[in-house]
Design an enzyme around this catalytic site. Sequence first.
Site, PDB file in Angstrom:
ATOM      1  CE  LYS A 296      -3.784  -1.826   2.650  1.00  0.00           C
ATOM      2  NZ  LYS A 296      -5.428  -1.480   1.785  1.00  0.00           N
ATOM      3  NE  ARG A 370     -11.146  -9.164  -2.528  1.00  0.00           N
ATOM      4  CZ  ARG A 370     -11.598  -8.503  -3.725  1.00  0.00           C
ATOM      5  NH1 ARG A 370     -11.970  -8.992  -4.507  1.00  0.00           N
ATOM      6  NH2 ARG A 370     -11.181  -6.846  -2.942  1.00  0.00           N
TER       7      ARG A 370
HETATM    8  N1  BES Z   1      -8.106  -3.192   4.311  1.00  0.00           N
HETATM    9  C1  BES Z   1      -8.018  -3.361   2.828  1.00  0.00           C
HETATM   10  C2  BES Z   1      -9.108  -2.271   2.612  1.00  0.00           C
HETATM   11  C3  BES Z   1      -9.754  -0.948   3.398  1.00  0.00           C
HETATM   12  C4  BES Z   1      -9.688   0.511   2.632  1.00  0.00           C
HETATM   13  C5  BES Z   1      -9.904  -0.935   5.333  1.00  0.00           C
HETATM   14  C6  BES Z   1      -8.886   1.243   3.474  1.00  0.00           C
HETATM   15  C7  BES Z   1     -10.112   0.124   5.536  1.00  0.00           C
HETATM   16  C8  BES Z   1      -9.593   1.671   4.633  1.00  0.00           C
HETATM   17  C9  BES Z   1      -8.669  -3.940   2.166  1.00  0.00           C
HETATM   18  O1  BES Z   1      -7.474  -5.197   2.804  1.00  0.00           O
HETATM   19  C10 BES Z   1      -7.526  -3.378   0.586  1.00  0.00           C
HETATM   20  O2  BES Z   1      -6.605  -3.163   0.960  1.00  0.00           O
HETATM   21  N2  BES Z   1      -8.575  -3.918   0.247  1.00  0.00           N
HETATM   22  C11 BES Z   1      -8.272  -3.660  -1.336  1.00  0.00           C
HETATM   23  C12 BES Z   1      -9.122  -4.349  -2.852  1.00  0.00           C
HETATM   24  C13 BES Z   1      -8.851  -3.698  -3.700  1.00  0.00           C
HETATM   25  C14 BES Z   1      -7.092  -4.509  -3.994  1.00  0.00           C
HETATM   26  C15 BES Z   1      -9.224  -4.894  -4.507  1.00  0.00           C
HETATM   27  C16 BES Z   1      -9.031  -1.890  -1.729  1.00  0.00           C
HETATM   28  O3  BES Z   1      -9.999  -1.731  -1.326  1.00  0.00           O
HETATM   29  O4  BES Z   1      -8.377  -1.335  -2.303  1.00  0.00           O
HETATM   30 MN    MN Z   2      -5.915  -4.867   2.261  1.00  0.00          MN
END
Ligand code: BES
Ligand code: MN
Length: 517
Positions: A296, A370
């Site tokens: 990230k 997921r």
């Molecule tokens: N834990 C994150 C989602 C999240 C983002 C929670 C901001 C709380 C605040 C999750 O694991 C994630 O990274 N999701 C990705 C999915 C994508 C790679 C398909 C996202 O939301 O960008």
């Molecule tokens: Mn994630």
Amino acid sequence: MQIRVVPDQPWSVAADVLAVPVFAGDLEGADGEVLSELDRRLDGAIGEYRRLGEVDSQLFRRVMLRGRDLGASWLLAVGAGDGAAFDRRTAYRFAASIERRLAGLHVTRMAIWLPASIARSGSAAAAASGAPPMSLDDLVMLVARGVVEGSYDPATIYRGGYQDAPPALDELVIVASGPDMAALEAAAERGRVIGEGARIARDLANRASNDVSPEVLADAATDLAKANGLSIDVIGPERATEMGMGLFMAVGRGSDNPPRLIVLRNGADGARDAQGRLLALVGKGVTFDSGGISIKPSDRMEEMKMDKTGACTVIAAIVTAKRLAPDLPLLALAPAVENMPGSHSTRPGDIVKALNGKVVEVQNTDAEGRLILGDALTYAERLGATHLLDAATLTGAVERAFGKQVTGAFGTPQPWYDAVVAAGARQGERYWQIPLVDDYVRDMESWYADFQNSGPADGSLVKSGLFLREFVTRPWVHLDIAGTAYMRRATPWAPRGATGTSHATMVELALEGAKPA
Ligand code: BES
Ligand code: MN
Ligand code: ZN
């Protein structure tokens, strides 16, 4: 804290503080007379302050007045808004905001006066929003829950000498009269227990990732299980690998903090609840989500300690359910992992096999929630779950779509979705349904596997639900709490940090299993 519900006149209740709601417009009938008497006992101060505009019905405006001729030393006038809009969510927040107003004050005994008309108008407000009418029992439950949750402050977790938290009360007196006072006492007790459960969830979720690893979360769950008479099974990496939990391990293997699948159970093997169900609560427990190899950006990455909130919520919810209905069969599963980049991490393009036999291409290691939920849902069914409810901070997209006040939700079949949302509505928790659009399934197609874990960004929220659906064969609802799980700013009713969202929904839903169909 002792909670009592008394039908007395509010001025006769001995307390440090008596909280009194201030509604827009005048209170009718007997309620209006009680308010006039309170005003008279304060030498007309309530009326004067109100004419000045210092005391006002604006929601959460809270003004402390000297009690004078009252059993309470102080009277706290609390803005309660328009009576016709005083719904369950407002009732909970109203109570929590009262307790939070006491932060830093030397108060140990608090009373809250609930005029008879509140439940009536709350009932009308509820009906207008499609929720069931709010009885006085519901109101008392929500007020007790609100006060207990309102006393929660995460600043106390790591700061020993912190003085500004809301006070731990010795006594809460709810001044309300109904035909069945014993039922009101029971409702207050139920609210207290639900509030205490939410505090457990919030406290775990707020803890830092260098403090709460998967192992530490499992230890905390073990302690809670022992203290509350739940059975627990903690599955480590060797067993998970042996069992074929390839999705769970794909995420868990990248960190030096080994993964744990936490399985809590109440009731014997094969037991069903009074509705003929065995409900499994499943919560995402990513103790830190760096994104893994698909790392990230650093902006706000510190928030990803909150990625374990779903797990903390289901662990707390089964404890709360056990306290309220000791014989209720129930499962809670919390797959706990730390998603880290490293030489053992899963790479984009890796192919892994799920517990249910499906082959998955990990296109993006940041779509890890997921993956671990997929195997946990399969395992929940293997343990005999007939109905599934999961909660997860799954996507950034859900927060962009609904913000921090509405939880996005998926479910199938529709009656099960409706049952979950109705349980939430009774606790003032709000959901909005996201469609499972089959057309998007092909966007997740993979050359090498049955499908991949993410796809083109358009409709990515829908696709997260479609992915999870591959791992369930029973009635299932998924709550994406990424927006609602934690707040970046304090509100009058809550500090920043974990909110405990959906804990009350889960408990309310589970407790339906304590009543025959
Ligand atoms: N834990 C994150 C989602 C999240 C983002 C929670 C901001 C709380 C605040 C999750 O694991 C994630 O990274 N999701 C990705 C999915 C994508 C790679 C398909 C996202 O939301 O960008
Ligand atoms: Mn994630
Ligand atoms: Zn995540």
